[in-house]
Design a protein around this motif. Structure first.
Motif, PDB file in Angstrom:
ATOM      1  N   GLU A 138      96.093  31.419  52.590  1.00 50.24           N
ATOM      2  CA  GLU A 138      97.360  30.815  52.179  1.00 50.24           C
ATOM      3  C   GLU A 138      98.498  31.270  53.091  1.00 50.24           C
ATOM      4  O   GLU A 138      98.360  32.205  53.880  1.00 50.24           O
ATOM      5  CB  GLU A 138      97.661  31.208  50.738  1.00 50.24           C
ATOM      6  N   SER A 139      99.652  30.630  52.956  1.00 49.03           N
ATOM      7  CA  SER A 139     100.806  31.022  53.764  1.00 49.03           C
ATOM      8  C   SER A 139     101.308  32.397  53.323  1.00 49.03           C
ATOM      9  O   SER A 139     101.055  32.844  52.194  1.00 49.03           O
ATOM     10  CB  SER A 139     101.928  29.996  53.609  1.00 49.03           C
TER      11      SER A 139
ATOM     12  N   SER B 237     103.440  32.098  50.193  1.00 48.38           N
ATOM     13  CA  SER B 237     102.620  31.883  48.993  1.00 48.38           C
ATOM     14  C   SER B 237     101.958  33.183  48.557  1.00 48.38           C
ATOM     15  O   SER B 237     101.873  33.489  47.358  1.00 48.38           O
ATOM     16  CB  SER B 237     101.566  30.812  49.274  1.00 48.38           C
ATOM     17  N   TRP B 238     101.473  33.939  49.521  1.00 48.55           N
ATOM     18  CA  TRP B 238     100.824  35.241  49.284  1.00 48.55           C
ATOM     19  C   TRP B 238     101.782  36.198  48.579  1.00 48.55           C
ATOM     20  O   TRP B 238     101.451  36.784  47.542  1.00 48.55           O
ATOM     21  CB  TRP B 238     100.400  35.772  50.645  1.00 48.55           C
TER      22      TRP B 238
ATOM     23  N   ALA C 172      93.127  32.660  47.191  1.00 48.41           N
ATOM     24  CA  ALA C 172      93.999  32.803  48.355  1.00 48.41           C
ATOM     25  C   ALA C 172      93.482  32.011  49.557  1.00 48.41           C
ATOM     26  O   ALA C 172      94.175  31.905  50.566  1.00 48.41           O
ATOM     27  CB  ALA C 172      94.138  34.277  48.741  1.00 48.41           C
TER      28      ALA C 172
ATOM     29  N   THR D 203      91.448  28.482  51.261  1.00 47.95           N
ATOM     30  CA  THR D 203      91.148  27.062  51.125  1.00 47.95           C
ATOM     31  C   THR D 203      90.174  26.660  52.235  1.00 47.95           C
ATOM     32  O   THR D 203      90.423  26.960  53.407  1.00 47.95           O
ATOM     33  CB  THR D 203      92.422  26.207  51.256  1.00 47.95           C
TER      34      THR D 203
END
Length: 231
Positions: A16-17, A20-21, A109, A111
């Motif tokens: 994830e970015s 976002s994390w 976390a 994708t």
């Protein structure tokens, strides 16, 4: 080709970015940060290279250089290296640095790239063995299971479990042995020219993809199917 070896981060999956994390950990710990401060902290963490699977450090402090070079050889080194650079960034609670590290190991976390399932499934249907060879400090198998891709993987070779890391040819040799294949009949697919390119020393074919956001890389893995077909 009798087998394909895949790298994990930046090849089959994307983390994830950084924002976002950080946002997920703040939410889980009940800590609130004003949006401008959250955005600034996320930028600082990204610049520091604090998120495993994310951007490399823009400037690695000298005291971390030696550990950073071998961080994927054990779980302890991996955690120490990433939490060490993370702690260069002030956060409202020092415990957040360990919480951030723990977050990156969660399947949520990560994708898979849009074409990962199709490519892995097609290889399985063709009778091509699949291995995952990753420089990592933790067990990524739950990530594959959670996203429904574990059924397509015949062997996992993780650096921290063997005390060696790519580009060391011995790690690729372990994977070939686990799959029961000759290296010259194997294709290694990864996003790191130096690390993943180490498979060439064994005689493996090598194919590179770009480490890009999931939305910007819908079908970069599909050429693997043609390469395997061509031998």
């Amino acid at each position: 080709m009798n087998a394909v070896l895949f790298d994990f981060s930046g090849t089959l999956f994307r983390i994830e970015s950084t924002e976002s994390w950080l946002r997920a950990v703040l939410r889980e710990t009940g800590i609130a940060l004003p949006e401008p401060e959250l955005a600034e902290a996320a930028r600082a963490l990204e610049s520091a290279g604090a998120m495993p699977g994310g951007a490399r450090p823009e400037r690695l402090p000298a005291e971390f250089a030696e550990m950073w070079a071998v961080r994927d050889q054990s779980a302890e080194l991996h955690r120490a290296a990433f939490t060490g650079v993370s702690r260069q960034v002030p956060l409202p609670d020092p415990a957040l640095h360990d919480a951030l590290y723990d977050r990156h190991m969660m399947p949520t976390a990560w994708t898979p790239y849009p074409d990962a399932e199709f490519v892995l499934r097609t290889l399985r249907e063709r009778g091509i063995a699949v291995g995952v060879v990753s420089n990592i400090g933790w067990d990524l198998r739950p990530v594959f299971r959670e996203h429904g891709l574990d059924a397509y993987v015949d062997a996992y070779v993780l650096s921290y479990e063997h005390g060696m890391q790519k580009p060391d040819p011995r790690l690729f040799a372990v994977a070939c042995e686990a799959l029961g294949v000759d290296p010259k009949d194997v294709l290694m697919v990864g996003d790191e020219r130096r690390s993943d390119g180490g498979a060439a020393a064994l005689g493996c074919g090598v194919h590179f993809v770009d480490h890009r956001p999931v939305t910007e890389r819908p079908d970069a893995l599909r050429p693997v199917l043609d390469l395997v077909g061509q031998g």
